[in-house]
Every structure is written in structure tokens, then in C-alpha cells.
Design a protein around this motif. Structure first.
Motif, mmCIF file in Angstrom:
data_model
loop_
_atom_site.group_PDB
_atom_site.id
_atom_site.type_symbol
_atom_site.label_atom_id
_atom_site.label_comp_id
_atom_site.label_asym_id
_atom_site.label_seq_id
_atom_site.Cartn_x
_atom_site.Cartn_y
_atom_site.Cartn_z
ATOM 1 N N CYS A 195 0.846 -1.197 0.000
ATOM 2 C CA CYS A 195 0.000 0.000 0.000
ATOM 3 C C CYS A 195 0.882 1.247 0.000
ATOM 4 O O CYS A 195 1.856 1.332 0.736
ATOM 5 N N CYS A 247 -0.707 2.859 6.840
ATOM 6 C CA CYS A 247 -1.970 3.560 7.102
ATOM 7 C C CYS A 247 -2.332 3.416 8.580
ATOM 8 O O CYS A 247 -1.794 2.561 9.284
ATOM 9 N N CYS A 252 -6.826 -0.109 7.026
ATOM 10 C CA CYS A 252 -6.317 -0.682 5.771
ATOM 11 C C CYS A 252 -5.829 -2.105 6.056
ATOM 12 O O CYS A 252 -4.853 -2.279 6.794
ATOM 13 N N CYS A 255 -1.990 -2.721 5.270
ATOM 14 C CA CYS A 255 -1.049 -2.146 6.243
ATOM 15 C C CYS A 255 -1.187 -2.827 7.605
ATOM 16 O O CYS A 255 -0.184 -3.014 8.303
HETATM 17 ZN ZN ZN Z 1 -2.504 1.076 3.627
#
Ligand code: ZN
Length: 263
Positions: A195, A247, A252, A255
Motif C-alpha cells: 500500500c 496507514c 487498511c 497495512c
Molecule cells: Zn494502507
């Protein structure tokens, strides 16, 4: 002011190597009559074939355990990273590399070094277009209307700085396997990019320390950043503050999987 003048003011010059991240709808805020083709011509006219223009043309054709996935076709798979990227890909003189997940559209000098067959097992690491940018002087990232959440180079920095999760795929929750699939076959992958949303914290850090400048014109903002600076400052930031690259907790799944395993 027209778009060419704007690019000149940002610092774009003949012979430079640039990777472009763009939001065409944001560009239109400032230049309402500009077409995608005119934007691309303006870039090519300034840089000329003495330099290089690179657009990510990613398609994310990963194999999945569910068996439901797209197969990459170099000639026909459309770029999933923006309209300008797709128009550039099909414009004159452009070739596309062959990574089923992270291909690049290339024009100019870089084609002498990287050809259509380029498909490294680390799509944004060693032997990738990112490494070429790092090793060539006068290389720049041009961000038009987006932010660092589109900074492909950030994934190269994750590998170079060896952040704790650099070789851990966070996409298991989406049944993604470390394999890219194209009509020519399957490509085994390592160092799968995760990400990128947290790269905006690196952006904030560079701004706060006056290391980069945001150019704003009619609610359209841009950056023109030397890759050498990104590399040097990136190694410092990614080595020391890597937890800021994830994040927020529980926002998320990708993450979160990295946080659980490494922090
Ligand atoms: Zn993320």
C-alpha cells in the motif's frame, strides 16, 4: 499561461529523464481546453528524445488462489493508473515493458537501455525502471495534480532502505499469489509492492523540512523533484520512520497485516 509554459516554470528541460504521475481532471482545473494528446505532445516537445518520458502503466495482473484474475497482454491491456498514462502508452514511439503487474510505458533515451522484454522478478526493485532512474543523472519525478500516494519510487525506497516488510506481500487477504500472469506465461515475483497511501507522510516530511516545493496554480498542484534528492532523503526517512509509512490502525487490511507481523 499555457501548459508548456507551466512545465518550463516547474523546471522541465530538454534531455531530462522524467517519470510522470498525473490526474488529468486536476490538470483540467488549470488548463480547461487542454486535451490529453496536447499534454503528451507538450512533454515530448520539451524533453525531446535526448531525454526520457516514463509513465507507470500498471495492470496488477496477479494470479489469485480464487482463480479469478486478468491476464496481461502487453499490446492490449489498458493502464489502470490514469487516463494520461493510457493515452501516453498508445502514443507514437512509446514501448511498454512486460511486467504483468507493474509495466511502464517508455519513450526516448531510456529505450536504448530498457526494452519491451523488461519484467524483473522485483517489479519496482533491482533491474527495474526505478533502478534505471536512480542510476541516470538528471532524472526527475513529475507529479501533476496527485500526491505521494502515487509515488511509485517510494516502493523502490522501501526495498533500498530494507523496511521490515520489504519482501512481505500484504495482499494475502485478497488471495493474491506472488505470481504475475501474462499471455506469455507466469512470472514468479518477489518484493511485491504494498500500500502506498502512507507515502504522503514522507511528502509532509519533505515539505516541512523545505526539501521540496509544492507549486500551486488555480487549484492544481504539482511537484518536480530530483530523483537523487528523493533517494538520499528517502533512505533517511524510510530507515528511521518506516512505521509512518503504514496507514492508520484498522483503516487498511494491507497495512494492518504488515503492522501485525513487523511492528
Ligand atoms: Zn494502507
Amino acid at each position: 499561461m499555457n501548459f508548456s509554459n507551466y512545465l518550463n516554470i516547474l523546471g522541465l528541460r530538454r534531455g531530462f529523464n522524467i517519470i510522470v504521475h498525473s490526474s488529468f481532471s486536476k490538470i483540467k482545473n488549470a488548463f480547461p481546453d487542454l486535451t490529453p494528446e496536447e499534454s503528451i505532445s507538450a512533454l515530448k516537445d520539451i524533453v525531446t528524445e535526448e531525454g526520457s518520458i516514463i509513465f507507470p502503466a500498471f495492470t496488477y495482473c496477479f494470479k489469485t488462489t480464487s482463480g479469478d484474475y486478468e491476464v496481461f497482454d502487453n499490446a492490449n491491456s489498458k493502464s489502470k493508473v490514469g487516463m494520461l498514462s493510457e493515452r501516453f502508452r498508445i502514443s507514437e514511439g512509446v514501448i511498454r515493458t512486460s511486467s504483468p503487474t507493474h509495466s511502464f510505458a517508455l519513450w526516448g533515451k531510456i529505450i536504448n537501455d530498457i526494452d519491451e522484454s523488461n519484467s524483473p522478478e522485483s517489479p519496482l526493485g533491482k533491474k527495474s525502471v526505478m533502478e534505471w532512474l536512480t542510476n541516470n543523472p538528471e532524472s526527475f519525478v513529475l507529479i501533476l495534480g496527485t500526491d505521494f500516494s502515487s509515488l511509485t519510487y517510494g516502493h523502490y525506497l522501501e526495498i533500498e532502505a530494507s523496511v521490515p516488510w520489504y519482501n512481505h506481500s500484504p495482499w494475502n487477504y485478497m488471495n493474491v499469489l506472488p505470481i504475475g500472469v501474462s499471455i506469455k506465461g507466469e512470472h514468479r515475483l518477489k518484493e511485491i509492492p504494498g500500500c502506498a497511501k502512507g507515502f504522503v507522510n514522507f511528502e509532509k516530511y519533505l515539505l516541512e523540512n523545505n526539501l521540496i516545493k509544492k507549486c500551486e496554480y488555480k487549484s492544481f498542484s504539482s511537484y518536480f523533484i530530483n530523483v537523487k534528492l528523493l533517494y538520499n532523503e528517502g533512505l533517511i526517512y524510510f530507515s528511521n520512520y518506516y512505521e509512518n509509512l503504514l496507514c492508520g490502525k484498522n483503516t487498511c487490511p494491507a497495512c494492518d497485516s504488515r503492522r501485525r507481523k513487523f511492528l
